[in-house]
Design a protein around this motif. Structure first.
Motif, PDB file in Angstrom:
ATOM      1  N   HIS A 122       0.869  -1.176   0.000  1.00 24.94           N
ATOM      2  CA  HIS A 122       0.000   0.000   0.000  1.00 24.94           C
ATOM      3  C   HIS A 122       0.900   1.218   0.000  1.00 24.94           C
ATOM      4  N   HIS A 153       1.129   3.892   2.133  1.00 25.90           N
ATOM      5  CA  HIS A 153       1.482   4.660   3.330  1.00 25.90           C
ATOM      6  C   HIS A 153       2.981   4.983   3.302  1.00 25.90           C
ATOM      7  N   HIS A 166       5.955   2.653   3.698  1.00 29.88           N
ATOM      8  CA  HIS A 166       6.062   1.579   2.711  1.00 29.88           C
ATOM      9  C   HIS A 166       6.484   2.139   1.352  1.00 29.88           C
ATOM     10  N   HIS A 209      -6.795  -2.639   6.018  1.00 30.33           N
ATOM     11  CA  HIS A 209      -5.936  -1.559   6.526  1.00 30.33           C
ATOM     12  C   HIS A 209      -6.063  -0.341   5.602  1.00 30.33           C
ATOM     13  N   ASP A 232       0.713  -4.296   6.117  1.00 32.09           N
ATOM     14  CA  ASP A 232      -0.002  -3.899   7.337  1.00 32.09           C
ATOM     15  C   ASP A 232      -1.380  -4.574   7.425  1.00 32.09           C
TER      16      ASP A 232
END
Ligand code: ZN
Length: 283
Positions: free
Chosen positions: A112, A114, A117, A193, A214
């Protein structure tokens, strides 16, 4: 040459305990929770594969330590997260310690977008970066920034590829995309998430290694089927955890979330998920 997985630790992060496990109030509770976690590792992963190295997630950048890198107007960055990332922690350096130049990495998967990451994306200007189309859509633009993504920090010209998930289910997962010709590295959707979150399954000698991003912050919260505190869809998050648990009943599975301090010892010892009676049986 056999397939091997290596952890790439790109520093640590402290968050609120209401982020690791959802408390009443959900994401708002995260902002006001006075309780912080210990520093948690930020892992990305190298899959050393005969078809070429594959990197899963890119970790955080040391620029995250600079004033103004994170938007001070955003309440999450203002009140709810503390990064600790040195220059030597960046993924490019971690890869070179393993004898791999980031430019050799043709294939990157982002679980993802975020920041912890996607923060190392600048190390991979020429790589194919596989992302889910849903995740790319919600992470982009000003709305993405309000949601806490940092699309303004992504280098321009990256080669994002939308994961072409097939229509067929893959075990309990709704779809899958095989990343290698040999079929031993597979991307599966694990929404919750974030809506477009994905995980990567690597199969080595009959054992599945589940690079979970996550999907949960730890193996414990997976086993307890507890959603995290930043998801906007805790029901979907729990549904995904149930699917992972169901999958682990079908084959030995080593569970490797990005922020679990125990992930590396599980990788090294090959310790698989063992379910208490009844866990994962409900789906
Ligand atoms: Zn995340």
């Amino acid at each position: 040459m056999s397939v091997r997985i290596y952890p790439l630790r790109t520093g640590s992060v402290r968050v609120k305990s209401a982020q690791c496990v959802r408390k009443p109030g959900g994401p708002l509770r995260v902002l006001v929770d006075p309780q912080w976690t210990d520093p948690l590792p930020i892992y990305a992963w190298l899959i050393d594969h005969p078809e070429g190295p594959i990197v899963v997630d890119t970790g955080e950048t040391s620029r995250a330590m600079d004033d103004g890198y994170f938007p001070s107007w955003h309440p999450y960055y203002r009140w709810a997260v503390e990064m600790d990332v040195g220059e030597g922690d960046e993924i490019g350096h971690r890869l070179s310690l393993l004898g791999i130049a980031p430019s050799e990495v043709r294939t990157v998967v982002l679980t993802h977008f975020h920041t912890d990451h996607a923060g190392g994306l600048h190390h991979f200007p020429k790589s194919r970066i596989w992302v889910s189309s849903g995740e790319l859509a919600i992470a982009r633009g000003f709305l993405g920034r309000i949601r806490g993504y940092l699309p303004n920090r992504w280098p321009s010209g990256l080669d994002f590829r939308k994961i072409p998930f097939g229509r067929d289910a893959f075990g309990p997962f709704q779809a899958a995309y095989p990343l290698t010709r040999s079929g031993d590295v597979t991307i599966v959707p694990t929404p919750g998430h974030t809506p477009g979150h994905v995980s990567v399954l690597v199969t080595i000698e009959g054992v599945g290694y589940f690079l979970a991003g996550d999907a949960s912050y730890s193996e414990r919260t997976l086993l307890e089927k507890r959603p995290d505190g930043v998801t906007t869809d805790p029901w979907k998050a729990v549904d995904t955890l149930e699917r992972i648990l169901l999958f682990s009943r079908q084959r030995p599975l080593v569970y490797l979330p990005a922020h679990d301090p125990e992930s590396v010892s599980r990788l090294e010892t090959g310790r698989t998920l063992s379910l208490p009676t009844g866990a994962g049986a409900s789906s």
